[in-house]
Design a protein around this motif. Structure first.
Motif, mmCIF file in Angstrom:
data_model
loop_
_atom_site.group_PDB
_atom_site.id
_atom_site.type_symbol
_atom_site.label_atom_id
_atom_site.label_comp_id
_atom_site.label_asym_id
_atom_site.label_seq_id
_atom_site.Cartn_x
_atom_site.Cartn_y
_atom_site.Cartn_z
ATOM 1 N N LYS A 72 121.079 76.622 18.958
ATOM 2 C CA LYS A 72 119.861 76.193 19.628
ATOM 3 C C LYS A 72 118.693 76.169 18.654
ATOM 4 O O LYS A 72 118.409 77.157 17.971
ATOM 5 N N PRO A 73 117.994 75.026 18.539
ATOM 6 C CA PRO A 73 116.879 74.945 17.589
ATOM 7 C C PRO A 73 115.743 75.892 17.947
ATOM 8 O O PRO A 73 115.373 76.018 19.114
ATOM 9 N N GLU A 74 115.207 76.523 16.926
ATOM 10 C CA GLU A 74 114.126 77.489 17.112
ATOM 11 C C GLU A 74 113.128 77.311 15.986
ATOM 12 O O GLU A 74 113.504 77.077 14.830
ATOM 13 N N SER A 75 111.851 77.436 16.303
ATOM 14 C CA SER A 75 110.815 77.234 15.296
ATOM 15 C C SER A 75 110.938 78.269 14.172
ATOM 16 O O SER A 75 111.280 79.428 14.406
ATOM 17 N N GLY A 76 110.690 77.802 12.967
ATOM 18 C CA GLY A 76 110.731 78.687 11.804
ATOM 19 C C GLY A 76 112.119 78.936 11.265
ATOM 20 O O GLY A 76 112.271 79.615 10.242
ATOM 21 N N LYS A 77 113.163 78.405 11.914
ATOM 22 C CA LYS A 77 114.523 78.598 11.441
ATOM 23 C C LYS A 77 115.126 77.270 11.005
ATOM 24 O O LYS A 77 114.997 76.262 11.701
ATOM 25 N N GLN A 78 115.774 77.286 9.850
ATOM 26 C CA GLN A 78 116.440 76.078 9.369
ATOM 27 C C GLN A 78 117.851 76.019 9.958
ATOM 28 O O GLN A 78 118.757 76.704 9.498
ATOM 29 N N ILE A 79 117.998 75.204 10.958
ATOM 30 C CA ILE A 79 119.264 75.080 11.676
ATOM 31 C C ILE A 79 119.827 73.685 11.427
ATOM 32 O O ILE A 79 119.125 72.684 11.612
ATOM 33 N N ASP A 160 115.396 63.407 22.156
ATOM 34 C CA ASP A 160 114.384 64.376 22.580
ATOM 35 C C ASP A 160 114.980 65.776 22.518
ATOM 36 O O ASP A 160 116.104 65.992 22.980
ATOM 37 N N VAL A 161 114.229 66.698 21.955
ATOM 38 C CA VAL A 161 114.732 68.062 21.813
ATOM 39 C C VAL A 161 113.638 69.062 22.171
ATOM 40 O O VAL A 161 112.453 68.858 21.858
ATOM 41 N N THR A 162 114.043 70.135 22.841
ATOM 42 C CA THR A 162 113.134 71.242 23.141
ATOM 43 C C THR A 162 113.434 72.379 22.178
ATOM 44 O O THR A 162 114.572 72.843 22.091
ATOM 45 N N VAL A 163 112.415 72.805 21.450
ATOM 46 C CA VAL A 163 112.563 73.835 20.427
ATOM 47 C C VAL A 163 112.020 75.160 20.954
ATOM 48 O O VAL A 163 110.908 75.216 21.497
ATOM 49 N N ALA A 164 112.825 76.202 20.797
ATOM 50 C CA ALA A 164 112.394 77.532 21.227
ATOM 51 C C ALA A 164 111.367 78.096 20.250
ATOM 52 O O ALA A 164 111.296 77.685 19.090
ATOM 53 N N GLY A 165 110.570 79.057 20.708
ATOM 54 C CA GLY A 165 109.585 79.677 19.836
ATOM 55 C C GLY A 165 108.181 79.548 20.398
ATOM 56 O O GLY A 165 107.955 78.924 21.441
ATOM 57 N N ASN A 166 107.235 80.148 19.692
ATOM 58 C CA ASN A 166 105.842 80.122 20.132
ATOM 59 C C ASN A 166 105.294 78.701 20.113
ATOM 60 O O ASN A 166 105.429 77.980 19.122
ATOM 61 N N LYS A 167 104.679 78.321 21.218
ATOM 62 C CA LYS A 167 104.110 76.987 21.307
ATOM 63 C C LYS A 167 102.649 76.995 20.881
ATOM 64 O O LYS A 167 101.948 77.983 21.054
ATOM 65 N N VAL A 168 102.232 75.875 20.320
ATOM 66 C CA VAL A 168 100.822 75.714 19.974
ATOM 67 C C VAL A 168 100.175 74.821 21.029
ATOM 68 O O VAL A 168 100.867 74.084 21.748
ATOM 69 N N LYS A 169 98.876 74.896 21.122
ATOM 70 C CA LYS A 169 98.161 74.089 22.096
ATOM 71 C C LYS A 169 98.295 72.619 21.760
ATOM 72 O O LYS A 169 98.107 72.208 20.615
ATOM 73 N N THR A 170 98.678 71.826 22.753
ATOM 74 C CA THR A 170 98.840 70.391 22.501
ATOM 75 C C THR A 170 97.473 69.740 22.297
ATOM 76 O O THR A 170 96.455 70.185 22.833
ATOM 77 N N THR A 171 97.496 68.664 21.493
ATOM 78 C CA THR A 171 96.265 67.958 21.163
ATOM 79 C C THR A 171 96.287 66.579 21.797
ATOM 80 O O THR A 171 97.145 65.751 21.444
ATOM 81 N N PRO A 172 95.396 66.291 22.744
ATOM 82 C CA PRO A 172 95.368 64.958 23.356
ATOM 83 C C PRO A 172 95.094 63.892 22.303
ATOM 84 O O PRO A 172 94.265 64.081 21.394
#
Length: 289
Positions: A72-79, A160-172
């Motif tokens: 499962k893809p996760e932020s900060g990890k090279q998968i 389309d993929v959903t990545v686990a990990g801390n989310k950042v605020k989206t920018t319109p």
């Protein structure tokens, strides 16, 4: 009387044979006509798919692409990300044409288009491309795999993929009225000869030294050209990978020709190289509907 009767019988037989022959000939003629008509329609349809306007007659797509991660893809990890390219029958497509020095260009963006990456998976053979993914934060991303099967048209497949990990605020996404930016000591200005939907237009990037304001004339080839441009619509449904008009240009101007199929907001990334370093310059424009 007997002779007259025999004469009538013979005459009747001749007429019957003649009518049967005519009927057979007519049947054969109509059969050939139907066969030739069907053949012509098939050829016309095939020709349309290969040479027609893609807007009205889409190119025939004989590819099936499967995207998969080793975990499962996760932020900060090279998968590892695997991209398997098969034909419509599920058999691997083994040969690809090189386009701008690479067999595949992979564009990775966040759904709000605040993040952009242009990378090149390694070809392992038998239709399999791999690369280590590296998502900066959790959230929704979209992948665009851009490649050319040997002897076929360019293909773009999305995932389309959903990545686990801390989310950042989206920018319109909002239109930028001022299309001049400074990136890594370079001042880059974007201009259009006209900005309209469904019409060929020229976009020009002019690059100067941010401090001296002197034109930069020693741009180096990036992937075999003076630069590359990717444009994606705000809903991420429209993708444009644009190559320069003059690939051997060295600056200060880099000109590109493209066409926006629909109006609305687009984010554009221009990529250029000088002294061995690639810069990526983003702009957000509004194409009139």
């Amino acid at each position: 009387m007997k002779r007259r009767f025999l004469t009538l019988v013979v005459f009747s037989l001749i007429i019957s044979v003649f009518l049967a022959a005519c009927s057979k000939d007519d049947s054969m003629d109509h059969g050939d006509m139907d066969h030739n008509s069907n053949k012509k329609q098939t050829e016309t349809s095939h020709e349309g798919m290969n040479h027609g306007d893609m807007t009205s007659t889409p190119q025939k797509d004989n590819t099936k692409v499967e995207f998969s991660f080793n975990e499962k893809p996760e932020s900060g990890k090279q998968i590892p990300l695997n991209i398997q390219v098969n034909n419509k029958n599920g058999q691997p497509i083994k040969d690809f044409d090189v386009e701008h020095e690479k067999l595949m260009h992979l564009i990775v963006v966040s759904k709000d288009l605040s993040y952009f990456d242009h990378i090149h998976p390694e070809y392992k053979g038998n239709g399999l491309f791999t690369i280590n993914s590296n998502f900066p934060s959790g959230g929704e991303y979209k992948l665009f795999a851009d490649f050319v099967p040997k002897g076929a048209e360019k293909m773009v497949k999305t995932y389309d993929v959903t990545v686990a990990g801390n989310k950042v605020k989206t920018t319109p996404l909002t239109e930028e009225k001022e299309l001049t930016k400074v990136v890594d000591g370079k001042e880059v200005t974007l201009k259009f000869d006209h900005l309209m939907t469904g019409m060929d237009l020229t976009m020009t990037f002019t690059i100067k030294d941010a401090n001296t304001k002197q034109p930069i004339t020693n741009l180096q080839p990036y992937l075999g050209a003076v630069g590359h441009v990717v444009a994606i619509s705000g809903d991420t449904e429209t993708y444009l990978h644009v190559h320069p008009i003059d690939e051997k240009a060295t600056g200060p101007d880099a000109k590109f020709m493209t066409s926006f199929p629909e109006g609305g907001l687009y984010k554009i990334w221009g990529q250029f190289q000088q002294n061995g370093k690639v810069i990526t310059v983003p702009f957000t424009i509004n194409v009139p509907k």
